[in-house]
Design an enzyme around this catalytic site. Sequence first.
Site, mmCIF file in Angstrom:
data_model
loop_
_atom_site.group_PDB
_atom_site.id
_atom_site.type_symbol
_atom_site.label_atom_id
_atom_site.label_comp_id
_atom_site.label_asym_id
_atom_site.label_seq_id
_atom_site.Cartn_x
_atom_site.Cartn_y
_atom_site.Cartn_z
ATOM 1 N N HIS A 153 -39.101 0.329 13.889
ATOM 2 C CA HIS A 153 -37.893 1.123 14.789
ATOM 3 C C HIS A 153 -37.189 -0.145 14.364
ATOM 4 C CE1 HIS A 153 -35.948 0.699 18.406
ATOM 5 N NE2 HIS A 153 -36.371 1.537 18.419
ATOM 6 N N ASP A 205 -42.880 6.112 20.980
ATOM 7 C CA ASP A 205 -43.869 7.780 20.826
ATOM 8 C C ASP A 205 -44.609 7.872 20.251
ATOM 9 O OD1 ASP A 205 -40.715 8.539 21.328
ATOM 10 O OD2 ASP A 205 -40.160 8.277 19.931
HETATM 11 N N1 ACO Z 1 -43.443 5.784 7.770
HETATM 12 C C1 ACO Z 1 -43.085 5.643 6.352
HETATM 13 N N2 ACO Z 1 -43.109 4.210 6.304
HETATM 14 C C2 ACO Z 1 -41.355 4.223 6.883
HETATM 15 C C3 ACO Z 1 -41.035 3.879 8.766
HETATM 16 C C4 ACO Z 1 -42.442 5.735 8.759
HETATM 17 N N3 ACO Z 1 -42.430 5.602 9.881
HETATM 18 N N4 ACO Z 1 -40.663 3.329 9.033
HETATM 19 C C5 ACO Z 1 -40.052 3.080 8.315
HETATM 20 N N5 ACO Z 1 -40.327 3.477 6.805
HETATM 21 C C6 ACO Z 1 -40.056 2.459 5.217
HETATM 22 C C7 ACO Z 1 -38.871 3.354 5.196
HETATM 23 O O1 ACO Z 1 -39.226 4.489 3.793
HETATM 24 C C8 ACO Z 1 -38.662 2.292 4.255
HETATM 25 O O2 ACO Z 1 -38.360 2.009 2.726
HETATM 26 P P1 ACO Z 1 -37.781 1.094 2.162
HETATM 27 O O3 ACO Z 1 -37.546 -0.394 2.284
HETATM 28 O O4 ACO Z 1 -39.375 0.690 0.902
HETATM 29 O O5 ACO Z 1 -36.961 2.466 1.449
HETATM 30 C C9 ACO Z 1 -38.888 0.928 5.414
HETATM 31 O O6 ACO Z 1 -39.562 1.203 6.117
HETATM 32 C C10 ACO Z 1 -37.546 0.754 6.374
HETATM 33 O O7 ACO Z 1 -36.920 1.964 6.759
HETATM 34 P P2 ACO Z 1 -35.852 2.481 7.093
HETATM 35 O O8 ACO Z 1 -35.727 3.969 7.386
HETATM 36 O O9 ACO Z 1 -34.083 1.667 6.596
HETATM 37 O O10 ACO Z 1 -35.372 1.404 9.022
HETATM 38 P P3 ACO Z 1 -35.016 2.144 10.200
HETATM 39 O O11 ACO Z 1 -34.541 0.935 10.895
HETATM 40 O O12 ACO Z 1 -33.353 3.041 9.457
HETATM 41 O O13 ACO Z 1 -35.580 3.747 10.379
HETATM 42 C C11 ACO Z 1 -37.198 4.365 12.202
HETATM 43 C C12 ACO Z 1 -35.774 2.928 11.633
HETATM 44 C C13 ACO Z 1 -35.839 5.716 11.853
HETATM 45 C C14 ACO Z 1 -37.567 4.581 12.942
HETATM 46 C C15 ACO Z 1 -37.885 4.666 11.243
HETATM 47 O O14 ACO Z 1 -39.426 3.510 11.245
HETATM 48 C C16 ACO Z 1 -38.197 5.528 11.303
HETATM 49 O O15 ACO Z 1 -38.053 7.301 10.570
HETATM 50 N N6 ACO Z 1 -39.442 5.968 11.966
HETATM 51 C C17 ACO Z 1 -40.516 7.436 12.539
HETATM 52 C C18 ACO Z 1 -39.668 8.483 13.234
HETATM 53 C C19 ACO Z 1 -39.824 7.359 14.669
HETATM 54 O O16 ACO Z 1 -41.486 6.898 14.838
HETATM 55 N N7 ACO Z 1 -39.013 7.365 15.771
HETATM 56 C C20 ACO Z 1 -39.110 6.792 17.053
HETATM 57 C C21 ACO Z 1 -38.020 6.105 16.637
HETATM 58 S S1 ACO Z 1 -37.994 4.675 18.336
HETATM 59 C C22 ACO Z 1 -37.061 6.399 19.725
HETATM 60 O O17 ACO Z 1 -36.376 6.419 18.613
HETATM 61 C C23 ACO Z 1 -37.335 5.639 21.021
#
Ligand code: ACO
Length: 427
Positions: free
Chosen positions: A305, A362
């Site tokens: 998140h 989720d």
């Molecule tokens: N699985 C694997 N790796 C992940 C995940 C994941 N679910 N989420 C983040 N990471 C990793 C990224 O690859 C990144 O790695 P790096 O630093 O080596 O490049 C690091 O963790 C940070 O991730 P970002 O995408 O930069 O973080 P951001 O804050 O932009 O993203 C997000 C948050 C979009 C929710 C992300 O965690 C994600 O895509 N999760 C899966 C989708 C999801 O469950 N979304 C629901 C959010 S809650 C809602 O909207 C109600």
Amino acid sequence: MGDNAKLDLGGKPSEYPVVSGTIGPDVIDIRKLYAATGAFTFDPGFTSTAACESAITYIDGDEGVLLHRGYPIDQLAEQSSFMEVSYLLLNGELPSKAELDKFSNTITRHTMVHEQLAQFFRGFRRDAHPMAIMCGVVGALSAFYHDSTDINDPQQRLIASHRLIAKIPTIAAMAYQYSVGRPFVFPKNDLSYTGNFLRMTFANPAEEYEVDPIVEDAMDKIFILHADHEQNASTSTVRLAGSSGANPFACIAAGIACLWGPAHGGANEAALNMLREIGTPDRIPEFIARAKNKDDPFRLMGFGHRVYKNFDPRAKVLSKAATDVLNKLGKNDPVLDTARELEQIALKDPYFVDKKLYPNVDFYSGVILSAIGFPTNMFTVLFALARTVGWVAQWNEMISDPQQKIGRPRQLYTGATKRDYVPVDKR
Ligand code: ACO
């Protein structure tokens, strides 16, 4: 107000007020930065930018805290109702019994939609994604309710707010009934907001539909948990759309479009699809490995998140509720076992631990929604239904804010500099 923040840019010093809220990080008020320095700030994704002042919802992502008007989400989920939380978000205080009855009655009496709106559905293919239908039909409300689109009239804003909160469940239920080829079911005023929605969704006109109190309770809890979440992508979209003076129905349609994406509201659908694809706990390591592989775009859906770097407090409530609901309904879904095992493995894996990736709202909601009988493509629709009250509360707050201006971000331009046009025969 704290000390001023000092900036020295190219030997030219300037100062900016540091402003404190009631809780949470201070903000540096940089509104005069461009005038003072000629420079912009650069913050794609708004990771360090507060775009507005708000008194509705507070999140402490490090501690895993979520408060609506000061009340912790777990207390609201356990003790309140979606109608009460809606009143709280809109008005700032919990209602008295009389206020709650009046509000619930007003919402109930706005649940019907204009009969012509029903014809709008027929333009969609039966296999249209229900979120596509939601974007279209909710946007179309502006064509039906002209008497509540003057955003400068507080009374019209109030009516539009009630209409949106009341009609969204009707439209969502119609989207579902349309997709399965069944006739629309009219609302019934002696049912609760949530009971009414369940009946409009699952009833068929040939027989009576009894609302199951276990399902009604679980659904109401899910609605509470999704009601608002501060300045997330879809809420910011609603605010940005509203900042130009667009009517509230159009703004909420914009919010629905933004919510649809798999990084936001679409993740609940993606999370359950992922858990089903994993199928059995023995395949978890394969998916964990894929999530960790930089060359694979796969992410563990329902994990991570932008704000929570700890357990999402909503996931905690839902994790418990998933077991309760499945037990009470006498259902045994192997997906829940896969989810629990996946959570345990991920929470011990250094990749997820180091990046502070925890289950989000989720991760477990899909298991419950599936047990209730919703197909996965309806999950995001349910999220939109619940979030509508948050969007409406935030939109109202923005319109009433004397500091409100049209939202207009700037950019760091990296394109071609000025050059002369060359006629096509000379290129
Ligand atoms: N699985 C694997 N790796 C992940 C995940 C994941 N679910 N989420 C983040 N990471 C990793 C990224 O690859 C990144 O790695 P790096 O630093 O080596 O490049 C690091 O963790 C940070 O991730 P970002 O995408 O930069 O973080 P951001 O804050 O932009 O993203 C997000 C948050 C979009 C929710 C992300 O965690 C994600 O895509 N999760 C899966 C989708 C999801 O469950 N979304 C629901 C959010 S809650 C809602 O909207 C109600």
